[in-house]
Design a protein around this motif. Structure first.
Motif, mmCIF file in Angstrom:
data_model
loop_
_atom_site.group_PDB
_atom_site.id
_atom_site.type_symbol
_atom_site.label_atom_id
_atom_site.label_comp_id
_atom_site.label_asym_id
_atom_site.label_seq_id
_atom_site.Cartn_x
_atom_site.Cartn_y
_atom_site.Cartn_z
ATOM 1 N N ASP A 1 0.889 -1.160 0.000
ATOM 2 C CA ASP A 1 0.000 0.000 0.000
ATOM 3 C C ASP A 1 0.928 1.211 0.000
ATOM 4 O O ASP A 1 1.548 1.529 1.006
ATOM 5 C CB ASP A 1 -0.884 -0.030 1.249
ATOM 6 N N THR A 2 1.038 1.854 -1.160
ATOM 7 C CA THR A 2 2.066 2.866 -1.346
ATOM 8 C C THR A 2 1.496 4.267 -1.181
ATOM 9 O O THR A 2 0.508 4.624 -1.806
ATOM 10 C CB THR A 2 2.654 2.758 -2.764
ATOM 11 N N THR B 1 1.440 13.625 -6.255
ATOM 12 C CA THR B 1 1.929 14.221 -7.502
ATOM 13 C C THR B 1 3.253 14.938 -7.250
ATOM 14 O O THR B 1 4.201 14.829 -8.032
ATOM 15 C CB THR B 1 0.894 15.241 -8.026
ATOM 16 N N ASP C 1 -1.330 16.022 4.420
ATOM 17 C CA ASP C 1 -2.028 14.832 4.910
ATOM 18 C C ASP C 1 -1.891 14.721 6.420
ATOM 19 O O ASP C 1 -0.886 15.110 6.996
ATOM 20 C CB ASP C 1 -1.430 13.556 4.292
ATOM 21 N N ARG D 1 -6.571 13.915 3.649
ATOM 22 C CA ARG D 1 -6.170 15.298 3.434
ATOM 23 C C ARG D 1 -6.637 16.138 4.629
ATOM 24 O O ARG D 1 -7.674 15.854 5.227
ATOM 25 C CB ARG D 1 -6.797 15.860 2.156
ATOM 26 N N ARG E 1 -7.797 13.668 -6.526
ATOM 27 C CA ARG E 1 -7.724 14.803 -5.617
ATOM 28 C C ARG E 1 -8.516 15.961 -6.206
ATOM 29 O O ARG E 1 -8.236 16.390 -7.313
ATOM 30 C CB ARG E 1 -6.263 15.198 -5.527
HETATM 31 C C1 WT7 Z 1 -2.904 12.246 -2.098
HETATM 32 C C2 WT7 Z 1 -2.068 12.526 -3.316
HETATM 33 C C3 WT7 Z 1 0.071 8.943 -5.289
HETATM 34 C C4 WT7 Z 1 -0.384 8.962 -6.650
HETATM 35 C C5 WT7 Z 1 -1.846 9.107 -6.829
HETATM 36 C C6 WT7 Z 1 -2.452 10.266 -6.085
HETATM 37 C C7 WT7 Z 1 -3.672 10.329 -1.002
HETATM 38 C C8 WT7 Z 1 -2.146 8.600 -2.024
HETATM 39 C C9 WT7 Z 1 -2.342 6.968 -0.604
HETATM 40 C C10 WT7 Z 1 -2.328 5.780 0.177
HETATM 41 C C11 WT7 Z 1 -3.731 6.854 1.706
HETATM 42 C C12 WT7 Z 1 -3.112 8.053 -0.151
HETATM 43 C C13 WT7 Z 1 -3.020 11.262 -0.006
HETATM 44 C C14 WT7 Z 1 -2.079 12.092 -0.846
HETATM 45 N N1 WT7 Z 1 -2.980 9.041 -1.062
HETATM 46 N N2 WT7 Z 1 -1.776 7.346 -1.767
HETATM 47 N N3 WT7 Z 1 -1.641 4.695 -0.192
HETATM 48 N N4 WT7 Z 1 -3.033 5.764 1.327
HETATM 49 N N5 WT7 Z 1 -3.814 7.989 1.006
HETATM 50 O O1 WT7 Z 1 -1.698 11.441 -6.256
HETATM 51 O O2 WT7 Z 1 -3.531 13.044 -6.782
HETATM 52 O O3 WT7 Z 1 -1.297 13.861 -5.914
HETATM 53 O O4 WT7 Z 1 -2.928 12.640 -4.426
HETATM 54 O O5 WT7 Z 1 -3.568 10.982 -2.266
HETATM 55 O O6 WT7 Z 1 -3.997 12.058 0.596
HETATM 56 O O7 WT7 Z 1 -1.760 13.339 -0.302
HETATM 57 P P1 WT7 Z 1 -2.361 12.809 -5.895
#
Ligand code: WT7
Length: 642
Positions: free
Chosen positions: A406-407, A411, A495, A510, A521
């Protein structure tokens, strides 16, 4: 009670990282970051000329340089350097929407396609540093387009194929793009998306775009502008299949990718060439434990950062074989993902919790009718995966034979920051594990003090790492204000998180005014700004609410113009307005008419109160002393739509 699952022995016995190796790398990175990153840069990337310094600058003004003075080319690293030994290795297995066509693209094919397109772009006057917008379906040409830009030093900005004309227009304008690459239509499940038509509308008032390159994908009619539009096949097929890479300095921008924030317009997150490629490549290697005989499938769209780092750049730089999938998880049936896995003997599969929740709802039979014995590693990204869904992924999809990652990343971070399996022997459903080597993490109070174990706080990163974006395109001040100001010396992720006694991190979500809808997002401000442009709407406030499939849904409170009557038709028209002007993914799930919104005396909408009303948590509304008119709350509570 937190449960733990052992990492399968079959995975551990062949993994690049064991506990000791992880700890050694982590310590090296902590004690001597520049030596560590220099070693990684030597291992993972081919440089044309060496760097003068590994790292310059810090978080104080965010003017950071990685591998300053070095030159490289991303497309050379993703393609040419593999050719002497692996020209015939498959780079992409493309699986079409219908499931009746599948194309195999070798590294040699990829080279030829990318070079021809690079030459075509040059013939259109696109040069180093120019911006090119890419608005494409999930077809190989999307990856060719990104790599062709990189080959000539042009900066791409991919716009997700689900965005509508107004959202496309604002991104094209902000990037001041010279060229747009698109397709006639896109296919997603049973839907046909008029991509070219959307671009036409987006360009109605545009004065920067000189040419539009159009892939004939579906073959239905489109409008044509003689001077501006070019068929991809006519222009590209005639070009030479080699093109000398343009060597660029390591901090030359590779791409811009727009992401929503809690306020204002979307930010053009700008990534540099060298540091980004290194970070995407290194993390792809270690987190997915990618071995040369793996068949790797990242289900993300190229319109998002996951598609950039883990469908295109990381895997190609590692000479991986990837599945690229045009369709959707449920078309023509909810068995589609598992059929694709069987068909191509996929070993590593990376997707988002929202897709898993939607598939789980369809029942286990669709999954269990497939074999899936090729799978060895399953990944999740984009939003918190609830332990229930994690366990389903592990048991039903993975047959208890797979490791799960779970990564967590963003962005802005360029690549994965937190992940399990970094030398661990156990997996903890719901936790995003530990930091990658070279990143230093903390969870702090709003005042910047570290919180205790198991206490919630704000997630910050304390040191620069090569994957971090270098700026907001055209607005470095905004980069500093958004990420580097609240906690001096740190990068603020936005976060909320906590760290447990085992050193594993958990993401809450968030912090404020930003939604995560099906892994996308979305800023509340963006949706509200678009809502008030509907002729019937006077004022709008949106908040998130728990949604079974999407994780979060959008709940909109709308005050109508005085001459308007609330009706079902008007709700539909408002939803359609959002789909047309912003994106179908930003359509409110629920609309509630509100005569008035809860506001402070200074006129600020108190979304905190709306969130509580929507989730039924109204016993304690917190401090409402600044609320201008308390009766508003009672009315909104009475009208709530369950
Ligand atoms: C936000 C970033 C990472 C690439 C896709 C999204 C949430 C991301 C997880 C996870 C819980 C996560 C966070 C982060 N998020 N991965 N594994 N567990 N929350 O990229 O559109 O820039 O969104 O996605 O809140 O800040 P993004």
């Amino acid at each position: 009670m937190t449960s733990h699952y052992p990492v399968p022995q079959s995975f551990l016995s062949n993994a690049f990282l064991d506990k000791q190796r992880y700890e050694t790398l982590y310590q090296q990175a902590t004690l001597s970051p520049e030596t560590f990153w220099a070693e990684q840069a030597e291992q993972f990337i081919d440089w044309q000329t060496p760097w003068e310094s590994v790292l310059q600058g810090d978080f104080s003004d965010g003017r950071i340089k990685w591998f300053s003075g070095a030159t490289l080319n991303v497309s050379y690293n993703c393609i040419d350097r593999h050719l002497p030994q692996h020209a015939n290795r498959t780079a992409f297995i493309w699986e079409n929407n219908e499931g009746d066509t599948c194309k195999t693209i070798s590294y040699q094919d990829l080279h030829d396609h990318v070079c021809r397109l690079a030459n075509a772009l040059t013939s259109l006057g696109v040069a180093k540093g120019d911006r090119v917008c890419i608005y494409m379906p999930m077809i190989p040409e999307a990856a060719f387009a990104m790599l062709a830009c990189a080959r000539i030093g042009a900066v791409h900005s991919v716009i997700f194929g689900g965005f509508s004309p107004a959202a496309i227009a604002s991104r094209i304008d902000d990037a001041n793009a010279k060229c747009v690459i698109t397709a006639d239509y896109g296919l997603r499940g049973s839907k046909t998306i008029p991509l070219k038509h959307n671009v036409d509308k987006a360009l109605a008032d545009n004065d920067c775009v000189e040419s539009v390159l159009v892939v004939k994908h579906v073959g239905q009619d489109i409008q044509w502008q003689q001077q501006r539009d070019h068929w991809y096949h006519e222009l590209v097929d005639a070009q030479a299949s080699d093109c000398e890479p343009t060597w660029v300095e390591a901090n030359h921008p590779l791409f811009i990718l727009y992401t929503s924030g809690s306020t204002g317009t979307p930010k053009g997150i700008s990534h540099r060439t060298g540091g980004y490629l290194l970070y995407a490549t290194m993390t792809h290697h270690y987190v997915f434990d990618y071995h040369p005989d793996d068949i790797y499938w990242c289900g993300a769209d190229v319109g998002w950062i996951t598609g950039h780092s883990y469908l295109v750049y990381g895997p190609l730089a590692n000479c991986a074989t990837s599945v690229m999938f045009e369709g959707t998880p449920t078309y023509p049936t909810p068995a589609r993902y598992w059929q694709v896995i069987d068909k191509h003997k996929v070993t590593i599969f990376y997707t988002a919790p929202t897709a898993l929740r939607a598939l789980r709802r369809e029942g286990d039979d669709y999954v269990t009718q497939s074999d899936r014995s090729s799978l060895r590693l399953l990944g999740s990204v984009g939003e918190p995966i609830n332990p229930d869904t994690w366990e389903w992924y592990q048991r039903v999809v993975g047959g208890n034979r797979c490791a799960i990652v779970d990564t967590w990343w963003q962005t802005e971070t360029g690549g994965i920051i937190l992940s399990p399996l970094l030398g661990q022997l156990e997996m903890t459903p719901g936790s995003v594990g530990k930091p990658l080597f070279g990143v230093a993490i903390d969870v702090v109070t709003p005042e910047g003090k570290p919180v205790a174990t198991n206490e919630t706080g704000l997630l910050v990163l304390k040191n620069p790492w090569p994957g971090l974006a270098q700026t907001v395109h055209g607005n470095h001040q905004r980069f500093i204000e958004t990420y580097l100001t609240s906690f001096p010396g740190c990068y603020e992720t936005g976060d909320e998180a906590l760290c447990d006694e085992a050193g594993n991190y958990w993401i809450i979500g968030r912090v404020a005014d930003e939604l995560n809808v099906a892994g996308h997002r979305i800023g509340t401000a963006e949706v509200e700004n678009s809502l008030v442009q509907h002729p019937g709407v006077a004022e709008a406030a949106v908040v998130g609410f728990p949604h079974e499939i999407k994780g979060q849904g959008i709940y909109a409170f709308i005050t109508l113009q005085a001459n308007q009557q609330g009706s079902e038709t008007l709700k539909q028209s408002i939803k359609q307005h959002i789909a047309d002007h912003l994106s179908p993914i930003a359509k409110p799930d629920v609309i509630q008419w509100a005569n008035a919104l809860p506001k402070t005396r200074s006129g600020k909408i108190m979304r905190r109160i709306l969130r509580k009303i929507v989730t039924g948590n109204t016993d304690d509304l917190g401090d409402i002393s600044t609320l201008a008119d308390e009766s508003v709350v009672a009315q909104l509570k009475a009208d709530i739509i369950k």
